[in-house]
Design a protein around this motif. Structure first.
Motif, short mmCIF file in Angstrom:
data_model
loop_
_atom_site.label_atom_id
_atom_site.label_comp_id
_atom_site.label_asym_id
_atom_site.label_seq_id
_atom_site.Cartn_x
_atom_site.Cartn_y
_atom_site.Cartn_z
N ASP A 138 0.61 -0.90 0.04
CA ASP A 138 -0.15 -0.34 0.13
C ASP A 138 0.74 1.07 0.36
O ASP A 138 2.50 1.47 -0.08
CB ASP A 138 -0.52 0.08 0.97
CG ASP A 138 -2.43 0.65 0.86
OD1 ASP A 138 -2.48 1.07 -0.20
OD2 ASP A 138 -3.49 0.49 1.67
N TYR A 139 0.33 2.50 -0.42
CA TYR A 139 1.08 3.37 0.04
C TYR A 139 0.96 4.46 1.18
O TYR A 139 -0.38 4.22 1.74
CB TYR A 139 0.23 4.76 -1.20
CG TYR A 139 1.11 4.17 -2.70
CD1 TYR A 139 2.14 4.43 -2.49
CD2 TYR A 139 0.62 3.70 -3.24
CE1 TYR A 139 2.64 5.06 -3.69
CE2 TYR A 139 1.03 2.78 -4.79
CZ TYR A 139 1.94 3.80 -4.90
OH TYR A 139 2.50 3.22 -6.22
N ALA A 140 1.55 5.25 1.83
CA ALA A 140 1.60 5.21 3.76
C ALA A 140 0.57 6.43 3.44
O ALA A 140 -0.09 6.73 4.48
CB ALA A 140 3.00 5.76 3.98
N THR A 141 1.10 7.44 1.97
CA THR A 141 -0.56 8.38 2.10
C THR A 141 -1.61 8.61 1.41
O THR A 141 -0.44 8.13 0.34
CB THR A 141 0.07 9.85 2.02
OG1 THR A 141 1.31 9.53 1.18
CG2 THR A 141 1.08 10.05 3.54
N LYS A 142 -2.42 8.47 1.37
CA LYS A 142 -3.67 9.04 0.39
C LYS A 142 -4.18 9.98 0.48
O LYS A 142 -5.00 9.70 1.17
CB LYS A 142 -3.96 7.48 0.10
CG LYS A 142 -3.63 6.34 -0.64
CD LYS A 142 -4.47 5.22 -0.02
CE LYS A 142 -4.35 4.13 -0.04
NZ LYS A 142 -4.55 2.82 -0.16
N ALA A 143 -4.41 10.72 -0.29
CA ALA A 143 -4.81 12.52 -0.31
C ALA A 143 -5.62 12.65 -1.24
O ALA A 143 -5.76 12.49 -2.76
CB ALA A 143 -3.61 13.10 -0.34
N GLN A 144 -7.38 12.48 -1.37
CA GLN A 144 -8.29 12.24 -2.01
C GLN A 144 -9.17 14.39 -1.98
O GLN A 144 -9.24 15.11 -1.44
CB GLN A 144 -9.32 11.82 -1.19
CG GLN A 144 -9.15 10.34 -1.85
CD GLN A 144 -10.41 9.56 -0.74
OE1 GLN A 144 -11.01 10.02 -0.60
NE2 GLN A 144 -10.29 8.09 -1.60
N TYR A 145 -9.30 14.57 -3.44
CA TYR A 145 -9.13 15.76 -3.67
C TYR A 145 -10.46 16.02 -4.87
O TYR A 145 -10.67 14.72 -5.44
CB TYR A 145 -8.40 17.06 -4.78
CG TYR A 145 -6.86 16.62 -4.03
CD1 TYR A 145 -6.49 18.03 -2.48
CD2 TYR A 145 -6.20 15.72 -4.10
CE1 TYR A 145 -5.95 17.99 -2.06
CE2 TYR A 145 -5.07 15.39 -3.13
CZ TYR A 145 -4.30 16.59 -2.19
OH TYR A 145 -3.67 17.28 -1.23
N LYS A 146 -11.12 16.47 -4.23
CA LYS A 146 -13.14 17.27 -5.58
C LYS A 146 -12.73 17.12 -6.56
O LYS A 146 -11.69 18.28 -6.81
CB LYS A 146 -13.80 17.75 -4.69
CG LYS A 146 -15.38 18.05 -5.87
CD LYS A 146 -15.63 18.88 -4.68
CE LYS A 146 -17.22 18.48 -5.94
NZ LYS A 146 -18.45 19.88 -5.08
N MET A 147 -12.79 16.68 -7.45
CA MET A 147 -12.75 16.78 -9.33
C MET A 147 -12.73 18.30 -9.57
O MET A 147 -13.71 19.01 -8.84
CB MET A 147 -13.26 16.06 -9.79
CG MET A 147 -12.86 16.35 -11.79
SD MET A 147 -11.75 15.19 -11.87
CE MET A 147 -12.77 13.71 -11.27
N GLY A 148 -11.70 19.53 -10.58
CA GLY A 148 -11.90 20.45 -10.59
C GLY A 148 -11.53 21.44 -9.18
O GLY A 148 -11.20 22.87 -9.54
N LEU A 149 -10.45 20.31 -8.62
CA LEU A 149 -9.52 21.26 -7.88
C LEU A 149 -8.74 21.51 -8.00
O LEU A 149 -7.51 20.62 -8.85
CB LEU A 149 -9.61 21.24 -6.34
CG LEU A 149 -11.48 21.04 -5.37
CD1 LEU A 149 -11.42 20.48 -3.72
CD2 LEU A 149 -11.40 22.62 -5.05
N THR A 150 -6.68 22.42 -6.95
CA THR A 150 -6.37 21.74 -7.11
C THR A 150 -5.46 20.58 -6.41
O THR A 150 -5.73 20.26 -4.83
CB THR A 150 -5.15 23.45 -6.76
OG1 THR A 150 -5.35 24.84 -8.14
CG2 THR A 150 -3.60 23.19 -6.83
N VAL A 151 -4.81 20.05 -7.14
CA VAL A 151 -4.23 18.82 -6.48
C VAL A 151 -2.84 18.97 -6.79
O VAL A 151 -1.66 19.04 -7.25
CB VAL A 151 -4.46 17.92 -7.26
CG1 VAL A 151 -3.84 16.31 -6.76
CG2 VAL A 151 -5.92 17.59 -7.59
N PRO A 152 -1.77 19.08 -4.90
CA PRO A 152 -0.70 19.59 -5.31
C PRO A 152 -0.34 17.16 -4.90
O PRO A 152 -0.55 16.65 -4.81
CB PRO A 152 -0.99 19.79 -3.80
CG PRO A 152 -1.96 19.74 -2.95
CD PRO A 152 -2.67 19.42 -3.92
N LEU A 153 1.54 17.92 -5.51
CA LEU A 153 1.20 16.20 -6.09
C LEU A 153 2.82 16.88 -5.75
O LEU A 153 3.58 17.60 -5.47
CB LEU A 153 2.17 16.02 -8.01
CG LEU A 153 0.49 15.61 -8.62
CD1 LEU A 153 1.00 15.99 -10.46
CD2 LEU A 153 -0.52 14.61 -8.21
#
Length: 196
Positions: free
Chosen positions: A168-183
């Motif tokens: 798995d991945y230690a971090t999972k961040a979810q964002y609503k479509m249409g927002l700015t998503v930090p990579l």
């Protein structure tokens, strides 16, 4: 994406399967698939997916363009086959988009070692969403791919998986479509999903 039964092979009663039989069946199905269809081996199951629709490809194109704008030295690849660990000894997946240093796939191999991959991107479809949300998370984490970007059209959200640890991945961040998503690094820029 439907799992195909392995042709001419009976289930093994011991609960184990011969990975050579699965690989042989995978090779046969791959050779028989129509042009443009994706054939993947995910956790011991063969999955065949028809060509993507236009909306799906617009999402992939938008992410690819934003990566290009921020990282000229990174290549953006579609149709690249990766070997990822799974329930079987090897899995063969074709992410919607692979980001890696330019020249990473400069060979004649069909299936590549994912060790140089910086990010994989999957855009869900009704038929692929289950694999994209669960099985591919495990495969990409096991492969040590630093960032998995999941654009979930059905749920209207974007998930950024980072810091692979085991299955798995230690971090999972979810964002609503249409927002700015930090990579996160190694990408390290804000993805604008307003165009999605």
């Amino acid at each position: 994406m439907a799992a195909l039964p392995v042709p001419e092979h009976e289930p093994v009663s011991s609960g184990r399967h011969d990975s050579r039989d699965t690989e042989n069946a995978f090779t046969q199905v791959s050779a028989a698939a129509p042009a443009g269809w994706r054939v993947e081996l995910i956790e011991g199951e063969i999955h065949v997916t028809p060509p993507a629709n236009g909306e799906h490809e617009e999402y992939v194109s938008e992410v690819s363009g934003q990566v290009r704008d921020h990282h000229k030295r990174y290549g953006r690849y579609t149709g690249i086959g990766l070997n990822v660990p799974g329930a079987s000894q090897t899995g063969h997946v074709i992410p919607d988009l692979v980001v890696a240093p330019k020249g990473t796939f400069d060979n004649k191999e069909e299936w590549h070692d994912p060790s140089a991959v910086l990010m994989v991107v999957e855009v869900t479809s009704d038929s692929t969403a289950g694999n994209d949300r669960v099985k591919k998370v495990r495969g990409y984490a096991r492969a040590g791919i630093p960032v998995y970007l999941l654009i979930d059209r059905e749920a209207g959200q974007v998930t950024v998986c980072a810091a692979p640890e085991g299955d798995d991945y230690a971090t999972k961040a979810q964002y609503k479509m249409g927002l700015t998503v930090p990579l996160p690094e190694p990408l390290g820029f804000d993805l604008d999903t307003a165009e999605f």
